[in-house]
Design an enzyme around this catalytic site. Structure first.
Site, PDB file in Angstrom:
ATOM      1  CD  GLU A  18     -10.514  -1.652  37.594  1.00 28.61           C
ATOM      2  OE1 GLU A  18     -11.244  -1.069  36.783  1.00 28.61           O
ATOM      3  OE2 GLU A  18      -9.472  -2.232  37.253  1.00 28.61           O
ATOM      4  CB  CYS A  30      -7.633  -1.977  19.843  1.00 26.11           C
ATOM      5  SG  CYS A  30      -8.982  -1.841  18.659  1.00 26.11           S
ATOM      6  CB  CYS A  45      -3.779  -6.273  17.061  1.00 22.28           C
ATOM      7  SG  CYS A  45      -5.244  -6.797  17.980  1.00 22.28           S
TER       8      CYS A  45
HETATM    9  S1  SF4 Z   1      -6.757  -5.894  14.619  1.00 19.75           S
HETATM   10 FE1  SF4 Z   1      -6.696  -5.432  16.769  1.00 19.75          FE
HETATM   11  S2  SF4 Z   1      -6.031  -3.300  16.822  1.00 19.75           S
HETATM   12 FE2  SF4 Z   1      -6.767  -3.675  14.763  1.00 19.75          FE
HETATM   13  S3  SF4 Z   1      -8.931  -3.101  14.834  1.00 19.75           S
HETATM   14 FE3  SF4 Z   1      -8.810  -5.296  15.218  1.00 19.75          FE
HETATM   15  S4  SF4 Z   1      -8.821  -5.447  17.421  1.00 19.75           S
HETATM   16 FE4  SF4 Z   1      -8.261  -3.363  16.946  1.00 19.75          FE
END
Ligand code: SF4
Length: 361
Positions: free
Chosen positions: A43, A202, A212
């Site tokens: 970390e 993301c 996602c």
């Molecule tokens: S869908 Fe997933 S990748 Fe797209 S903005 Fe939302 S959290 Fe981020």
């Protein structure tokens, strides 16, 4: 799954955990262990440093210091030398101090809660949460830049994160999204999943929403412009400084280095004497006695907050001038030969410069 699930009925934690099992990062050397020494070391190394850079350092560190007790007993110069090239050197000093405190105050065992871990040198709230959740299954959320980004986008958090009260509010949201059951088993996977999502899906400028696991309920994704969040209006102001490096070289090729002051850029590392201007460098008493003076090409070294333009000047000394000089801290410096470069704590651009200088053409 239905296309338009509301945030309330969407199980955020389970979606992250399921995604991590299939698509998350696996097989990194610090994964699959609940040993706090190894997790802590990884970390700290991963702060502001990419995984690919950390890999070699992590293995070398563990080979040299396999336990927290071994690290605590080490000489700080050895720790700094092994860290050399990873940057952000206060991390290495804190690492050493933290190991010593774990041994002296906690019987050689890392504390099991984020709250107590945070009292140790160099361990901030997010690192404490990572160690506590990975190693001890504590239900506490990491809260680094990646996680803030995922959560701000998922919840459509519009407040400015430069504002501490907004940051605090988002932290509460992070806590409210933790897995609700069986933290000892679910927390390591959940924490890893959040880290992996932020790092690989993301991402800051190009979120890959189609890949996602949160897309069905993500507010920012529905808005059509997910990269707009999180909002942070206060930006870092970059500055440029010029450093004139005096490379005193004695017959045989060794270079004179001095330890940098304990605060500031490259603190505690060895470096050729630095001057703010060319005039100042040329006033150094040894320059007047040099048998030759050569200016090397200037180059820029980029740090988070500033660019340092380095102007190296090589001065060849006769044997009679090649004495040890007192450094700016009053501490003596050292003459370094090319075969000692790898064992000395040097900033990366200085290492490259010295290798170039000491490599026969
Ligand atoms: S869908 Fe997933 S990748 Fe797209 S903005 Fe939302 S959290 Fe981020």
């Amino acid at each position: 799954m239905p296309e338009d699930r509301s945030q309330n009925s969407f199980d955020f934690a389970q979606a992250v955990i399921r995604w991590q099992v299939v698509h998350g990062r696996h097989g990194l050397p610090w994964q699959g262990t609940r040993d706090p020494y190894r997790v802590w070391l990884s970390e700290i190394m991963l702060q502001q440093t990419q995984v690919v850079t950390v890999l070699g350092y992590y293995d070398r560190f563990l080979a040299r210091f396999p336990t927290v007790a071994a690290l605590a007993a080490a000489d700080q110069a050895d720790v700094m030398a092994l860290w050399s090239g990873l940057g952000y050197y206060s991390r290495a000093r804190n690492l050493h101090a933290c190991a010593q405190q774990v041994v002296s105050h906690h019987g050689g065992e890392f504390p099991a809660t984020a709250h107590v871990l945070e009292t140790l040198p160099g361990i901030g709230p997010s690192t404490a949460a990572a160690i506590a959740s990975f190693c001890f299954g504590q239900a506490v959320s990491i809260f680094d830049g990646n996680v803030k980004r995922v959560l701000a986008r998922f919840t459509g958090f519009e407040a400015d994160l430069s504002d501490t009260s907004a940051d605090r509010e988002l932290r509460q949201i992070a806590t409210s999204h933790l897995p609700s059951e069986n933290p000892d088993q679910s927390m390591p996977r959940y924490t890893q999943g959040l880290m992996d999502l932020g790092a690989t899906v993301c991402t800051r400028t190009k979120p890959a929403c189609l890949l996602c696991p949160l897309k069905q309920a993500c507010v920012a994704q529905r808005s059509g412009d997910p990269a707009r969040l999180p909002l942070k209006t206060r930006r870092l102001v970059r500055r440029t400084v010029s450093w004139h490096l005096l490379l005193l070289q004695r017959p045989g090729g060794d270079i004179w280095l001095e330890r940098r002051p304990s605060k500031g850029i490259w603190s505690g590392l060895y470096c050729p004497p630095v001057f703010a201007s060319d005039d100042e460098l040329l006033r150094h008493p040894d320059v007047g006695h040099a048998t030759s003076t050569t200016r090397l090409d200037s180059f820029t070294h980029t740090l988070t907050h500033r660019d340092i333009v380095l102007h190296p000047v090589v001065c060849q000394l006769t044997e009679s001038r090649a004495h040890p000089l007192a450094s700016i801290d009053g501490e003596r410096g050292l003459w370094i030969a090319s075969d000692r470069l790898a064992h000395t704590a040097l900033p990366t651009p200085v290492t490259k410069l010295l290798v170039r200088l000491q490599t026969p053409r």
